[in-house]
Design a protein around this motif. Sequence first.
Motif, mmCIF file in Angstrom:
data_model
loop_
_atom_site.group_PDB
_atom_site.id
_atom_site.type_symbol
_atom_site.label_atom_id
_atom_site.label_comp_id
_atom_site.label_asym_id
_atom_site.label_seq_id
_atom_site.Cartn_x
_atom_site.Cartn_y
_atom_site.Cartn_z
ATOM 1 N N LYS A 491 1.167 -1.205 -0.087
ATOM 2 C CA LYS A 491 0.266 0.254 -0.075
ATOM 3 C C LYS A 491 1.023 1.151 -0.237
ATOM 4 C CE LYS A 491 -0.507 0.156 4.717
ATOM 5 N NZ LYS A 491 -1.659 -0.144 6.646
ATOM 6 N N PHE A 528 -3.497 -2.290 -1.635
ATOM 7 C CA PHE A 528 -4.961 -0.334 -1.552
ATOM 8 C C PHE A 528 -5.018 -0.294 0.263
ATOM 9 C CE2 PHE A 528 -7.250 -2.186 -4.978
ATOM 10 C CZ PHE A 528 -8.219 -1.051 -5.338
ATOM 11 N N ASP A 538 -9.072 3.439 -0.345
ATOM 12 C CA ASP A 538 -8.750 3.978 -1.665
ATOM 13 C C ASP A 538 -9.816 3.636 -2.695
ATOM 14 O OD1 ASP A 538 -5.481 5.229 -2.010
ATOM 15 O OD2 ASP A 538 -4.585 2.839 -2.142
ATOM 16 N N TYR A 583 -5.057 0.525 -7.293
ATOM 17 C CA TYR A 583 -5.293 1.640 -6.312
ATOM 18 C C TYR A 583 -6.002 2.985 -8.013
ATOM 19 C CZ TYR A 583 -0.537 2.979 -5.379
ATOM 20 O OH TYR A 583 -0.149 4.041 -5.691
ATOM 21 N N ARG A 588 -5.457 8.272 -4.931
ATOM 22 C CA ARG A 588 -4.199 7.811 -4.215
ATOM 23 C C ARG A 588 -3.723 9.457 -3.686
ATOM 24 N NH1 ARG A 588 -0.896 4.295 -1.599
ATOM 25 N NH2 ARG A 588 -2.907 3.121 -1.886
ATOM 26 N N GLU A 622 -10.520 12.658 -0.271
ATOM 27 C CA GLU A 622 -10.058 13.002 -1.637
ATOM 28 C C GLU A 622 -10.085 15.018 -1.845
ATOM 29 O OE1 GLU A 622 -10.424 11.672 -5.972
ATOM 30 O OE2 GLU A 622 -11.828 11.257 -4.576
#
Length: 943
Positions: A491, A528, A538, A583, A588, A622
Amino acid sequence: MTSQWTAQRVRSTFLDYFKSKEHTFVPSSSVIPYEDPTLLFANAGMNQYKPLFLGTVAPGSPFAGLKRAANSQKCIRAGGKHNDLEDVGRDSYHHTFFEMLGNWSFGDYFKKEAIQMAWELLTNVYALKADQLYVSYFGGSPERNMEPDLEAKQLWLDIGVPEDHIVVGSYKDNFWEMGDQGPCGPCSEIHYDRIGGGRNVRDLVNMDDPDVLEIWNLVFIQFNREADGTLRPLPAKHIDTGMGFERLVSALQDKRSNYDTDVFAPLFTKIQELTGRRAYEGKFGAEDADGIDTAYRVVADHVRTLTFALADGGVPNNDGRGYVLRRILRRGARYVRKYFDVPIGTFFSSLAPTLIDQVGDMFPELAKNQADIFEILNEEEDSFARTLDRGEKLFEQYAARARQQNLTKLDGKDVWRLYDTFGFPVDLTRLMAEEAGLTIDENEFEAARLASKEASKGTKFVSGEALLKLDVHLLSELQNSQVPTTDDDAKYGKGNVTATVLKVVDSTGFVSEVSSGQTGLLLDKTNFYAESGGQEYDAGKILIDGEAEFDVQNVQSYGGYVLHTGYLKYGSIKTGSQVVVGYDVTRRASLQNNHTGTHVLNFGLREVLGDGIDQKGSLVAEDKLRFDFSHKQGVSLPELDKVEKLCSKYIKDNQTVYYKDVSLEKARAICGVRAVFGETYPDPVRVVSIGVPVDELVSDPDNKKWHEYSIEFCGGTHVGKTGEIRELVIVEESGIAKGIRRIVAVTGSAAHDVQRVAQTFSQRLDELEAAIDAIPVAEAEAQAKKLGVELKPLSVSVISKAALTERFNKLQKQITEKVKAQQKAQAKKVVDAIAKYFEQNPDAKFAVLKVEGNPKALTEGFNYAKKNDKTVYLLSVDGDKVAHGCFIADKSASAPEIGQAVSEVVGGRAGGKGQSIQGSGTETSKVDEAIKVVTEKLTALGL
């Protein structure tokens, strides 16, 4: 001529010429038309002047009073009505980005001067040969009842253009319209014959001949297209011209292709340097057997479009203009890898500096924003590089299957999957199909797109909530079956991983296989990030190439088991399936920006407010970051300003972000380390340090200078260097509980957006401030009211919001004072009019007067009448309304009855009782009739 007319000199000569003709230089507007939702991109020089053509320019606008202008406008034609994308590289003159040189007249000079200046510039200043130039004029359209523009034809003849070089133009080519309604008019195009040599090529004008090309279009805006389709002459006539900069340069440098000029030569040289391939030879079509010359043209064009768009705040994504930019980058990236055979990931950011060096003097915004430009280019290119191999491999499978079945078209469902799964724009797949001797089934593709859209309805989780969970019973079953926990070390890395499906979950529990509905997948390993530590999960895809696609919408960890929840877009997945896990790199990247931004913010708050603040919670989403901390009082604006500036410095210094697992005991000993009070940390714990390697911290834990760095315990994902965050802007500061404050901030492109919003609002305040003495008070009041409504929910920097609010309040106060002064002046006029009437008519029993003033001014008149025991009926046209009312001295008379009679004439209604009423109507043209009615009524009453 080639050495004499460099591209830079061609541009400066144009601007200098029109400066000598009293034109104001107006810098190019942004290629991203934020204020015009009807456009994907600025595609013509006239876009920013629409308010002038429509007559809607605000008095305080920088354009107010502008009569003549000239500039070089940045234009993009890719997507929407004007789309040259698929022609780029195939011919010598199409571009997705180009400069348009233009000159404008707004109600000043018209056809004669525009034609004379254009001809003088081309033939005398640039010294193009007159016998290689051809002009056109609008030849009329009988079916539309439109006359030919014989005036323009005669003007061309008058300056010496021979008749056999004057071409009759069609409605399509020689009549310009802004839209279905609005300003429009005929135009004259100027075409150039690259070859010349005594030949006459009037028959090749507007026939797409690469050697006979349009270089300048003079638009004569003289009509308004009415709602019924008729043309009505405009009271003020305008000139709007546009000349293709790249085409003009090719003409002046005597080149048969725009790409053979010094506009593109430096880019071609840099491309050769970066790729090591042969030099550009200028071949087209079948002659360009290896496709390398076409690739040169495509890549050079596309880096221009991307660099200019990103400099103006454009961001590649999956929507609207953002998707067009992503298409362009991916199309260009594939050309780089396929034809130049070099790795992609940082190619465009390596090429862009050459362009910036070329045009940075004319367009300084490129150099100003180059760090952001390079970062976005790298993110997008790197993202596409990770899927390109697998996407091309899958395309080859689809193409081979089509050939085996003797088909000439690719299955539309396959084309849709290439787009939906691997981000291959349809035009890119179309290009690949063309290379393979195939086409795509457009109808099938559209059907597949719609079917996918329909199938996804109802399958997505509300607000990203994971509906499928590993409850205590399922966890017990996993542990009893000795299913290993998920290896999620990947990750923190980049790129996809290959994994095995250990368990499949649906609403009934563990199942062996699933092909539809909401599903959970448990893998042996994953890249992820499962939601934890305040950082959201994610999203992305889990694939069996060509067989199945699983859309991951949520990722949660249950006792070390990472469950990916989502739904199957097609195919089926079962226990034991080998899958590719990837992902969403865009999501991300935003999460990483915001998580490192949270650490930077925590550091900034500690520096400004002191060590006493403790983290009480955080959210890394996000679109924003949220940070809660202990503090007894609100953070003042000066303190917030200091915090934001400290954060900006930390980001601009581009500090490296280090992380390493360290024993909990050693980690706690590091001077200045930040941890959440009461949080239980694993042993070893992950230490994230900005600016100093973790090994240095551990080797000298008591060093006081560590207090000058951001050092935290954190298991989240972060950027490699703080410069990737680009910007951090605080958009909210508030209290959420006693002694607990909350800060919300945005980073990256979101921070850029809120700053642009603040700048735009500030410009609108500038315009109103400048216009306040030039427009009616009522209009200023209305504009201020609108701005006030918009300001309250405006999501911008807290610092900017405070400054804008202060400016707005001052402006509002100024307008309020003007309103009061106007009302006082109007009231005085009304009172003076009443007094003057009775002074001149001492025996009059009443006065019926048409006055100037709003309802408040009329009220002052009624108060005067009451004080002096006078019967008065007043009427006033106030904007598009009729204000009226009265005071009747005789108590036996009914004021409402008279007011009703007036309302029957002017519309609306009146209210009041006894001796006074006031009313409002809409029929402003009937005031004189109303006066007659009132006079008759009062006379009949014997007042």
